[in-house]
Design an enzyme around this catalytic site. Structure first.
Site, PDB file in Angstrom:
ATOM      1  N   ASP A 117       0.612  -1.143  -0.106  1.00  0.00           N
ATOM      2  CA  ASP A 117       0.112   0.021   0.015  1.00  0.00           C
ATOM      3  C   ASP A 117       0.772   1.259   0.029  1.00  0.00           C
ATOM      4  OD1 ASP A 117      -2.417   1.616   0.052  1.00  0.00           O
ATOM      5  OD2 ASP A 117      -2.440   1.473   2.131  1.00  0.00           O
ATOM      6  N   MET A 118       1.845   1.171  -0.686  1.00  0.00           N
ATOM      7  CA  MET A 118       2.872   2.456  -0.880  1.00  0.00           C
ATOM      8  C   MET A 118       2.489   3.358  -2.051  1.00  0.00           C
ATOM      9  SD  MET A 118       4.822   2.514   1.737  1.00  0.00           S
ATOM     10  CE  MET A 118       4.822   1.777   3.178  1.00  0.00           C
TER      11      MET A 118
END
Length: 777
Positions: free
Chosen positions: A458-459
């Site tokens: 989830d970057m």
């Protein structure tokens, strides 16, 4: 008292020996076994009333001091948990009501007796080390930013100096104001000028992530803003008095992960008659996936736009689960087009809406182009009967525009589910977690710069890219883009091509994904980076040595090989965590001095994949959230996520967790980095201890050399010297200030600073509905 002391020492010893033995089996430090054994011997000697208990305990205390200094040096916040309770127990054992009842000490109760003296020396040495370390900050970088830059004037794109027309003030997103009435010399005199309460307060039935993140706009004599439940409001810029208010009645939905609004978009139609209805407009994004056009003077709906004033953003989506899609950030306007993306709920389902970026006619709402990262070459308006790519990478943050180059810059997220990479298309692998430059006229992509390969963490790129013209050492000027990321890298790129100005290198990354998935062998790193060093066992923290020991055990139980350790069934430590080093608050850039000011935050998270068969059915009152169990309906795994916390629900990693920092954009050098924020609102007692706390929100910079930032989990708005990062002033806020401030001037030249204070659901700051303005007396 001797018996009681023996019981305490024995209990401490048993806890340390038991926990320490388990830690050793995990490959951890042997200190706790040795200390626990020493405390048990001390307890036995105390029970026998032997004065040698003091000698043994002095050895434990000496050993603890040597071990602590070897692990962390003179870091007071790290030494405290290691030595606090042991020193207190040592002082207790030196009390007359204990010492006088020990054999061979009763005849000579003086502190000069050898057993007592050894313990006195150990306590004094420990206190001396603690005292010295209080004046040492091994994490601080203390330097100065250059005070003169390569440009003589900032490019304001025709916006009056005293106004703030867009989210980042201009289409460039710099969060820079050319106002200079407030300076480093007089900012300490700022006083509250007015306050306004919107009336939109957090409700019991709201989702947890109900947050007030808006940055108001200022055009002429009016401020424009929105609220968490998507009311649009206009205020008098001089007095804060309400001019109009509009409620779109977006309703509530427990499936929304976020209930917020970061801003509205202002537009002045140069072709319209001045003063005519809807000649000036405010565009309001809502949490039920609409974009509504309002008359900026009256707040009435501009019915000539789209469907009676409302654009329905779920048009063209194959799947339309309610509450899964909405725009939390204001769109941008360029070339008479309003360009908008949308937030897609993380990790809810494999059948969610598309992350398509669309451009509509700013006057009529007609679709002009669509760029779908799952089908990027077909940008012509989608014909009836066709749908956009399900779950394609989305952009929930703010765009920037260079109308001279004809490009709009999009920070892109990931395809959901975020932690599962199997089955992604080649297009997703190319565009996921990247910055993309789209042609304003056609929507076609000109270039893409990926910041994470095969993102499993989830970057997504969370921050508005900042545009600035950099004057290079050879005297040439390069149109640049500054892109902050969650993982701490700040990309400085040529915004014409996406090629790096400051070098970007590829470094090896950990492997070990689940059998169905894979990891990228390398990951990019920018030369300008605030990424933290990898965590080690010695970085684990707690209020006492016992919860610190528990965190050390947790650390070894989790999978962790540094940044980009892949998700796992066992549980993975994700650092930097989901909050990111930088988030939607982005950074502020001074285009004249060519420097940036930001708030890097460091909080580790954990993630654990859960097989589909092990996921329980939804609870009766279950609400949307990014923390806890994310179900990933339709995928083989769900995921449990949250911050890396110890038994007392405080971070397992040692502070500081938050800084203010300044960097030179030409050299990539980080000039300073200082702890930011206190524990004033984190503990039962209002203690102004400058620990360096986490936060979420953004800064602004003024030509007066002052940076303003709230954001931290203590409720203060602060002013800093841009050159040094030194805090110059702060004002107590009535609620959490997790928004980006702004500044403007009035007709009489008076400069105002405005911040919204309404709290943030994820970090638990106090909710409210305040808009506050500050000015010099």
């Amino acid at each position: 008292m001797v018996t009681f002391s023996a019981l305490v020492a024995g209990l401490f010893g048993l806890l340390l020996l038991g926990g320490g033995t388990y830690l050793v089996t995990l490959g951890g430090s042997a200190y706790y076994v040795l200390a626990g054994g020493g405390m048990l011997i001390t307890a036995l000697l105390l029970y026998r009333r032997s004065a040698q208990a003091l000698t043994v305990y002095a050895a434990v205390l000496f050993g603890t001091l040597v071990w602590a200094l070897w692990e962390v040096g003179f870091d007071w916040w790290q030494l405290g948990p290691r030595g606090g309770l042991p020193v207190l127990l040592g002082l207790w054992l030196l009390m007359p009501f204990v010492r006088w009842h020990l054999k061979r000490a009763a005849a000579s109760p003086s502190l000069a007796s050898p057993p007592a003296l050894a313990l006195v020396v150990a306590c004094l040495l420990s206190a001396g080390v603690a005292g010295w370390s209080m004046f040492v900050d091994p994490h601080d970088i203390n330097g100065r930013l250059p005070e003169k830059g390569g440009q003589t004037a900032a490019d304001q794109r025709g916006i009056p100096d005293g106004d703030w027309w867009q989210y980042g003030r201009t289409p460039l997103g710099q969060r820079y104001s050319p106002l200079a009435q407030i300076t480093v010399d007089n900012v300490s005199h700022l006083k509250e000028a007015w306050r306004y309460q919107t009336g939109d307060v957090k409700r019991p039935e709201d989702v947890g992530e109900t947050t007030y993140q808006v940055t108001p706009l200022k055009v002429g004599d009016t401020l424009y803003l929105c609220t968490p439940h998507n009311w649009a409001i206009a205020l008098d810029a001089a007095t804060g008095k309400e001019k109009w208010k509009y409620d779109p009645e977006a309703g509530l939905n427990p499936n929304r992960q976020h209930q917020t609004c970061r801003g509205v978009t202002y537009y002045r139609d140069a072709a319209a008659t001045a003063g005519a209805a809807c000649a000036e407009r405010v565009y309001l994004p809502t949490s039920d996936a609409r974009l509504i056009a309002l008359d900026a003077r009256t707040g009435s709906v501009c019915t000539g736009f789209a469907d009676q004033g409302a654009l329905h953003l779920e048009t063209g989506m194959e799947h339309k689960p309610a509450g899964y899609y909405y725009s939390t950030s204001p769109p941008v306007i360029a070339g008479r087009k309003i360009i908008i993306g949308g937030a897609v709920n993380d990790n809810y389902s494999t059948q969610e809406q598309s992350g398509v970026i669309r451009a509509f006619d700013v006057d009529t709402g007609a679709l002009i182009w669509n760029w779908d990262s799952g089908n990027p070459t077909e940008t012509a308006p989608l014909p009836p009967g066709r749908t956009y790519t399900t779950n394609s990478p989305n952009s929930w943050s703010v765009f920037s525009v260079d109308e001279i180059l004809g490009l709009v810059y999009i920070p892109l997220g990931n395809q959901v589910p975020d932690q599962l990479g199997m089955g992604r298309s080649a297009h997703v692998e190319k565009y996921s977690s990247s910055i993309v430059a789209l042609d304003v006229e056609t929507g076609r992509d000109r270039w893409v710069r990926q910041t994470v390969h095969h993102d499993l963490w989830d970057m997504d790129v969370p921050a508005q890219p900042v545009l600035i013209d950099l004057t290079r050492p050879d005297g040439t000027t390069v149109p640049a883009l500054v892109g902050p990321t969650k993982q701490g890298d700040v990309y400085v790129l040529d915004r014409r091509t996406g090629e790096p100005i400051l070098p970007v290198t590829e470094i090896p990354a950990p492997g070990g994904a689940i059998p169905e998935d894979f990891t990228a062998p390398t990951q990019p790193v920018s030369a300008l980076s605030f990424m933290p060093r990898p965590l080690q066992e010695k970085d684990m923290w707690g209020v006492t040595m016992f919860d610190q020991l528990a965190c050390r055990i947790q650390f070894h139980q989790l999978n962790y090989e540094g940044r980009y350790t892949p998700p796992s069934l066992n549980g993975t430590l994700v650092y930097p965590g989901n909050f990111g080093v930088f988030n939607w608050g982005s950074v502020a850039v001074d285009p004249e001095r060519q420097v940036m000011f930001g708030m890097p935050t460091y909080l580790a998270f954990t993630s654990r994949l859960v097989p589909r068969a092990d996921i329980p059915p939804p609870g009766e009152n279950e609400k949307g959230s990014e923390q806890g169990l994310n179900r990933n309906e339709g995928a083989p795994y769900g995921v449990v996520m949250g911050p890396f916390l110890g038994p007392l629900k405080i971070p397992c990693q040692a502070p500081p967790w938050g800084y203010v920092a300044g960097a030179d954009l030409n050299t990539g050098e980080i000039a300073y980095k200082h702890r930011n924020g206190t524990v004033y609102d984190m503990t039962a007692l209002p203690l102004p201890i400058k620990l360096g706390v986490p936060g979420i929100g953004g800064p602004i910079i003024t030509k007066g050399g002052v940076a303003f930032l709230a954001a931290a989990v203590d409720n203060f708005l602060r002013a800093y010297d841009l050159t040094t990062g030194k805090e110059l002033w702060r004002a107590r806020l009535p609620a959490g200030g997790q928004a980006t401030p702004m500044t403007y001037s009035l007709a009489d030249g008076r400069q105002m600073v405005v911040i919204v204070a309404g709290g943030h659901g994820s970090i638990g700051t106090k909710a409210g509905d305040y808009v506050l303005a500050y000015a010099l007396p």
